[in-house]
Write an enzyme that holds these catalytic residues in place. Structure first.
Site, mmCIF file in Angstrom:
data_model
loop_
_atom_site.group_PDB
_atom_site.id
_atom_site.type_symbol
_atom_site.label_atom_id
_atom_site.label_comp_id
_atom_site.label_asym_id
_atom_site.label_seq_id
_atom_site.Cartn_x
_atom_site.Cartn_y
_atom_site.Cartn_z
ATOM 1 N N HIS A 32 0.704 -0.829 0.046
ATOM 2 C CA HIS A 32 0.003 0.018 0.207
ATOM 3 C C HIS A 32 0.781 1.081 0.219
ATOM 4 O O HIS A 32 1.446 1.722 1.074
ATOM 5 C CB HIS A 32 -1.119 0.381 1.153
ATOM 6 C CG HIS A 32 -1.770 -0.751 1.215
ATOM 7 N ND1 HIS A 32 -1.093 -2.257 2.199
ATOM 8 C CD2 HIS A 32 -2.887 -1.820 1.307
ATOM 9 C CE1 HIS A 32 -1.806 -3.649 2.255
ATOM 10 N NE2 HIS A 32 -3.240 -2.802 1.757
ATOM 11 N N HIS A 71 -1.271 -1.174 7.952
ATOM 12 C CA HIS A 71 -1.325 -1.237 5.694
ATOM 13 C C HIS A 71 -0.003 -0.495 5.196
ATOM 14 O O HIS A 71 0.014 -1.147 4.296
ATOM 15 C CB HIS A 71 -2.957 -1.077 4.833
ATOM 16 C CG HIS A 71 -3.519 -0.129 5.277
ATOM 17 N ND1 HIS A 71 -4.239 0.486 6.532
ATOM 18 C CD2 HIS A 71 -2.972 0.623 4.659
ATOM 19 C CE1 HIS A 71 -4.788 1.468 5.960
ATOM 20 N NE2 HIS A 71 -4.674 2.323 5.387
ATOM 21 N N LEU A 121 -8.380 -2.399 10.795
ATOM 22 C CA LEU A 121 -8.617 -1.364 11.320
ATOM 23 C C LEU A 121 -9.682 -0.705 12.655
ATOM 24 O O LEU A 121 -10.617 -1.318 13.010
ATOM 25 C CB LEU A 121 -8.984 -0.462 10.723
ATOM 26 C CG LEU A 121 -8.082 -0.551 8.980
ATOM 27 C CD1 LEU A 121 -9.453 -0.112 7.542
ATOM 28 C CD2 LEU A 121 -7.080 0.359 8.899
ATOM 29 N N ASP A 160 -9.420 6.990 7.456
ATOM 30 C CA ASP A 160 -10.627 7.213 7.333
ATOM 31 C C ASP A 160 -11.122 5.160 7.900
ATOM 32 O O ASP A 160 -12.091 5.254 8.397
ATOM 33 C CB ASP A 160 -10.996 7.041 6.006
ATOM 34 C CG ASP A 160 -10.606 8.677 5.709
ATOM 35 O OD1 ASP A 160 -11.119 9.584 6.270
ATOM 36 O OD2 ASP A 160 -10.248 8.869 4.803
ATOM 37 N N ILE A 192 -10.015 9.408 0.605
ATOM 38 C CA ILE A 192 -10.471 7.890 -0.324
ATOM 39 C C ILE A 192 -9.797 7.269 0.845
ATOM 40 O O ILE A 192 -9.448 6.700 1.896
ATOM 41 C CB ILE A 192 -8.668 8.173 -1.254
ATOM 42 C CG1 ILE A 192 -8.385 9.718 -2.246
ATOM 43 C CG2 ILE A 192 -8.587 6.877 -2.114
ATOM 44 C CD1 ILE A 192 -9.865 9.382 -3.200
ATOM 45 N N HIS A 264 -3.688 3.164 -3.140
ATOM 46 C CA HIS A 264 -3.837 2.769 -2.387
ATOM 47 C C HIS A 264 -3.968 1.538 -2.120
ATOM 48 O O HIS A 264 -2.558 1.374 -0.578
ATOM 49 C CB HIS A 264 -5.716 2.656 -1.280
ATOM 50 C CG HIS A 264 -5.499 1.957 -0.275
ATOM 51 N ND1 HIS A 264 -5.929 2.483 1.040
ATOM 52 C CD2 HIS A 264 -5.962 -0.105 0.172
ATOM 53 C CE1 HIS A 264 -6.044 1.884 1.586
ATOM 54 N NE2 HIS A 264 -6.347 0.323 1.345
ATOM 55 N N SER A 380 -21.351 -8.680 38.080
ATOM 56 C CA SER A 380 -22.018 -9.930 37.961
ATOM 57 C C SER A 380 -20.516 -10.641 37.615
ATOM 58 O O SER A 380 -20.164 -12.242 37.810
ATOM 59 C CB SER A 380 -22.916 -10.001 36.679
ATOM 60 O OG SER A 380 -23.994 -9.075 37.322
ATOM 61 N N GLU A 403 -16.422 -3.661 25.008
ATOM 62 C CA GLU A 403 -16.162 -4.687 24.619
ATOM 63 C C GLU A 403 -15.200 -4.437 24.394
ATOM 64 O O GLU A 403 -13.814 -4.979 24.418
ATOM 65 C CB GLU A 403 -16.762 -6.082 24.877
ATOM 66 C CG GLU A 403 -18.146 -6.561 26.174
ATOM 67 C CD GLU A 403 -19.150 -5.777 25.119
ATOM 68 O OE1 GLU A 403 -20.221 -5.939 26.291
ATOM 69 O OE2 GLU A 403 -19.338 -4.732 24.379
ATOM 70 N N PHE A 429 -20.606 -12.322 25.126
ATOM 71 C CA PHE A 429 -20.210 -11.037 24.984
ATOM 72 C C PHE A 429 -18.386 -10.866 24.619
ATOM 73 O O PHE A 429 -17.862 -9.736 23.624
ATOM 74 C CB PHE A 429 -20.189 -10.319 25.618
ATOM 75 C CG PHE A 429 -21.745 -10.156 25.551
ATOM 76 C CD1 PHE A 429 -23.201 -10.409 24.961
ATOM 77 C CD2 PHE A 429 -22.341 -9.780 26.866
ATOM 78 C CE1 PHE A 429 -23.721 -10.459 25.322
ATOM 79 C CE2 PHE A 429 -23.622 -9.125 28.094
ATOM 80 C CZ PHE A 429 -24.376 -9.846 26.587
ATOM 81 N N ASP A 461 -31.803 -16.287 31.443
ATOM 82 C CA ASP A 461 -32.270 -14.994 30.265
ATOM 83 C C ASP A 461 -32.021 -15.490 29.334
ATOM 84 O O ASP A 461 -32.007 -15.129 27.866
ATOM 85 C CB ASP A 461 -30.133 -14.697 30.631
ATOM 86 C CG ASP A 461 -30.376 -13.486 31.536
ATOM 87 O OD1 ASP A 461 -31.302 -13.157 31.740
ATOM 88 O OD2 ASP A 461 -29.283 -13.387 32.304
ATOM 89 N N HIS A 465 -27.886 -15.430 25.651
ATOM 90 C CA HIS A 465 -26.794 -15.027 27.015
ATOM 91 C C HIS A 465 -25.937 -16.274 27.327
ATOM 92 O O HIS A 465 -24.969 -16.634 28.191
ATOM 93 C CB HIS A 465 -27.660 -14.323 28.230
ATOM 94 C CG HIS A 465 -27.622 -13.444 27.836
ATOM 95 N ND1 HIS A 465 -28.596 -12.202 26.776
ATOM 96 C CD2 HIS A 465 -27.401 -11.929 28.467
ATOM 97 C CE1 HIS A 465 -28.501 -10.526 27.608
ATOM 98 N NE2 HIS A 465 -27.697 -10.298 27.771
ATOM 99 N N ARG A 511 -22.029 -19.553 36.683
ATOM 100 C CA ARG A 511 -22.823 -18.757 37.592
ATOM 101 C C ARG A 511 -23.218 -19.154 38.705
ATOM 102 O O ARG A 511 -23.252 -18.429 40.280
ATOM 103 C CB ARG A 511 -23.698 -18.119 36.548
ATOM 104 C CG ARG A 511 -24.861 -17.175 37.734
ATOM 105 C CD ARG A 511 -26.035 -17.018 36.390
ATOM 106 N NE ARG A 511 -26.826 -16.223 36.839
ATOM 107 C CZ ARG A 511 -27.818 -16.330 36.881
ATOM 108 N NH1 ARG A 511 -28.427 -17.059 35.536
ATOM 109 N NH2 ARG A 511 -29.434 -15.341 37.075
#
Length: 660
Positions: A32, A71, A121, A160, A192, A264, A380, A403, A429, A461, A465, A511
């Site tokens: 690049h 890059h 990115l 960007d 760009i 690019h 929790s 997260e 998660f 839940d 979950h 849990r």
């Protein structure tokens, strides 16, 4: 207006960098060139402001420079070579080639001077925030009003694409909230993308966004040396995190391709490069040309860096308070032998998230650099460090519901040198932070991931979950160690082992309460990833399990014996470690003369490496009390006995639970 002599030299240096980057990509026929050529002017002036030592890339108080757009690695490697790091001209010529020091995207630990592995990115922005947070915490521990031992800046170059990624919103929002005035984000606003002009998918007011997040915003012409110099002087005394919006031209100096998306991600071609070199007075037919006066100017970084470090060492030695030096020494040299791990042998039934909370506090009590927090789930996850205050002066970090950036931030903190971080969320998660966990594994970062609510045991839940495929996903990740302890004591041994392995670790915790097994068992083999919990003479069957499924396996084995199924029971706290053991140890744990059934409330297909059959999840969970779910999906004594009988071709007899 004619350029000053200084700016004439700056332009010559910038063109040297441009053509080095273009030559690297052309020789590799891959890469690049656009961003490196567009950022060359900024890189030249930034070099004049950076405090770093090419002969000691690990100097603690150096300025950090993170290239979030990994890059653009040809720019990074060009700078490292010119500065005098251990990156030779031959290394530049071997860009993107097998076993070279100059891979396609920068890798921490592989190339001297690279602060962070970047490429996906947005992550580099969060990494920069992590470096800034580590510096703030460290400074609060070791600085005094009259002597600052930690006073460096963190610079991050981004584009960007970085700002469009959601992780950048998370990280910059947190940086603004914490008022991290030691971070400078330089935004390469070249308008760009790969597909063309950014306007096809990007129209937000970046300045307004960052002002709303509590940042100071500066705008400059990214090709005006005086503008760049002026703003870099200003940010040294910033009272807020700063973004410098630098308007640049992608592929600057690339002739007819300048300013287009064609620069690019593809070589420019020999003709374009030759014409561009001729225009700037460089030898058209010579590749990797570095004018002698340019090299002399850049190599001043060696003398300047050694001078900066010597000044810092003197400051360190002359610190007015002996406590400052002692505090820094404790952060740099943690004494793990001082940890007094809790004893759970008489604790009965304990959820492993609860035992883990006590373990975290025991570690924090002994290790002043042990710091971390949760994505708004500390009550929790049981991750609060009692009486140790909140970041930036204390050790409880409140990441908010962020997260992905939480993981990338703690990745950088783990590299910084003075802190040992952990982060936490519900296991389901972990999907949100998987890309950062992958970078942790690729880089070999000792980052600790605490993941609670580990299975269908989450219960009411429901399936949104309840993690199903997650254990398999992270076990498939090279150089990442997944721990799912069966009880509190095994949890302690897992942490002891993890501290000795320079890699990321995930602690997958229940849990619900899990019965603490008999304390007289030998825990010495937990460090091998799997071990026999119950061994029987003349065994013809083996049960393997982790976490909450181990206890019903132990109980099922008792009921199998009258049926002629003589079962050894194996606990698998870390399948990744067990996979690394030699054949003799594996044969000791899993008798090849036995049929093997693995039991785990997850997809668990990875157990087929050892097992003849797997009792696992074949779909998602459901919303109901945990006990009902374990019964519905067969993770009970009776369910295990039924599956074992099927595997052994023995007539099934229902279990008398009163005898359990």
């Amino acid at each position: 207006m004619p350029m000053t002599e200084q700016n004439v030299m700056r332009k010559k240096i910038a063109n040297t960098i441009r053509f080095l980057a273009a030559d690297m990509v052309q020789k590799a026929n891959s890469g690049h060139p656009g961003a490196p050529m567009g950022l060359a002017d900024i890189a030249v002036v930034l070099s004049e402001h950076l405090k770093h030592n090419p002969k000691n890339p690990k100097w603690l108080n150096r300025d950090r420079l993170v290239f979030s757009g990994g890059h653009g690695s040809s720019l990074i490697y060009s700078l490292l070579h010119l500065w005098g790091y251990d990156v030779s001209l031959d290394d530049l010529k071997a860009f993107r080639q097998l076993d070279s020091k100059t891979p396609g995207h920068p890798e921490y630990g592989h190339t001297d001077g690279v602060e962070m592995t970047t490429g996906p990115l947005g992550q580099g922005i969060a990494n920069a925030v992590g470096f800034a947070m580590a510096a703030k915490y460290t400074g609060n521990q070791v600085n005094s009003e009259t002597c600052e031992l930690i006073d460096h800046k963190v610079y991050c170059l981004c584009g960007d694409g970085d700002l469009q990624e959601g992780i950048s919103y998370e990280a910059c929002s947190l940086a603004g909230h914490l008022n991290l005035n030691n971070i400078v984000l330089i935004y390469d606003n070249n308008e760009i993308t790969i597909e063309g002009d950014t306007s096809i998918a990007w129209s937000e007011d970046v300045a307004a966004r960052f002002i709303a997040q509590g940042w100071d915003v500066k705008k400059i012409n990214g090709h005006c040396y005086d503008d760049i110099d002026k703003v870099l002087n200003k940010v040294k005394t910033a009272t807020k995190p700063t973004i410098v919006i630098a308007n640049t031209i992608i592929g600057k100096g690339a002739g007819e391709l300048e300013g287009t998306h064609h620069t690019h991600g593809a070589p420019l071609g020999d003709k374009i490069i030759s014409e561009s070199k001729t225009k700037e007075g460089f030898p058209a037919d010579e590749t990797f040309h570095i004018p002698e006066d340019v090299l002399v100017r850049f190599r001043c970084a060696i003398d300047n860096g050694e001078l900066h470090e010597k000044e810092w060492i003197h400051r360190h030695k002359e610190a007015p308070l002996i406590e400052q030096n002692e505090a820094l020494a404790r952060l740099l040299n943690p004494d793990f032998s001082a940890i007094e791990f809790p004893d759970f042998s008489e604790s009965g039934a304990v959820a492993t998230r609860d035992s883990n909370g006590k373990i975290l506090n025991a570690i924090a009590k002994a290790i002043p650099g042990f710091i971390g927090g949760s994505a708004d789930l500390a009550p929790s996850n049981k991750t609060e460090l009692k009486d140790l205050g909140d970041f930036p002066k204390g050790r409880n970090m409140h990441f908010g519901i962020r997260e992905h950036s939480m993981a990338a931030i703690t990745n950088a903190m783990a590299i910084y040198g003075t802190v040992i971080p952990f982060n936490a969320t519900f296991f389901v998660f972990s999907d949100y932070l998987k890309p950062s966990a992958r970078i942790a594994a690729l880089t070999g970062i000792q980052n600790f991931f605490v993941w609670t609510h580990d299975s269908i045991g989450v219960g009411e839940d429901g399936p949104t979950h309840e993690p199903i495929e997650h254990l398999s996903q992270f076990r498939a990740l090279p150089n990442f160690y997944v721990w799912r302890p069966a009880d509190a004591t095994e949890n302690v041994e897992a942490w002891k082992t993890a501290f000795d392995i320079n890699a990321p670790h995930g602690f997958v915790l229940s849990r619900q309460k899990l019965k603490t097994l008999k304390p007289e068992r030998d825990f010495g083999e937990v460090a091998n990833g799997a071990y026999i919990v119950k061994e029987r003479e003349n065994a013809n069957f083996t049960l393997m399990a982790s976490g909450s499924e181990l206890m019903p396996c132990l109980q099922a084995a008792c009921h199998l014996e009258p049926l002629g199924i003589i079962a050894n029971v194996v606990s698998v706290p870390c399948l990744d470690l067990f996979n690394e053991q030699d054949a003799d140890y594996k044969a000791k744990v899993i008798n090849s003369d036995t049929k093997v059934l693995a039991v785990e409330a997850a997809t668990a297909t990875e157990y087929y490496r050892y097992a003849d059959d797997v009792l696992g999840m074949e779909g998602f969970g459901a919303s109901a009390p945990a006990e009902q779910l374990f019964e519905k999906f067969g993770f009970t004594i009776d369910g295990i006995v039924r599956r074992a009988c099927s595997l052994m071709n023995v007539e099934y007899e229902s279990v008398n639970l009163e005898n359990c």
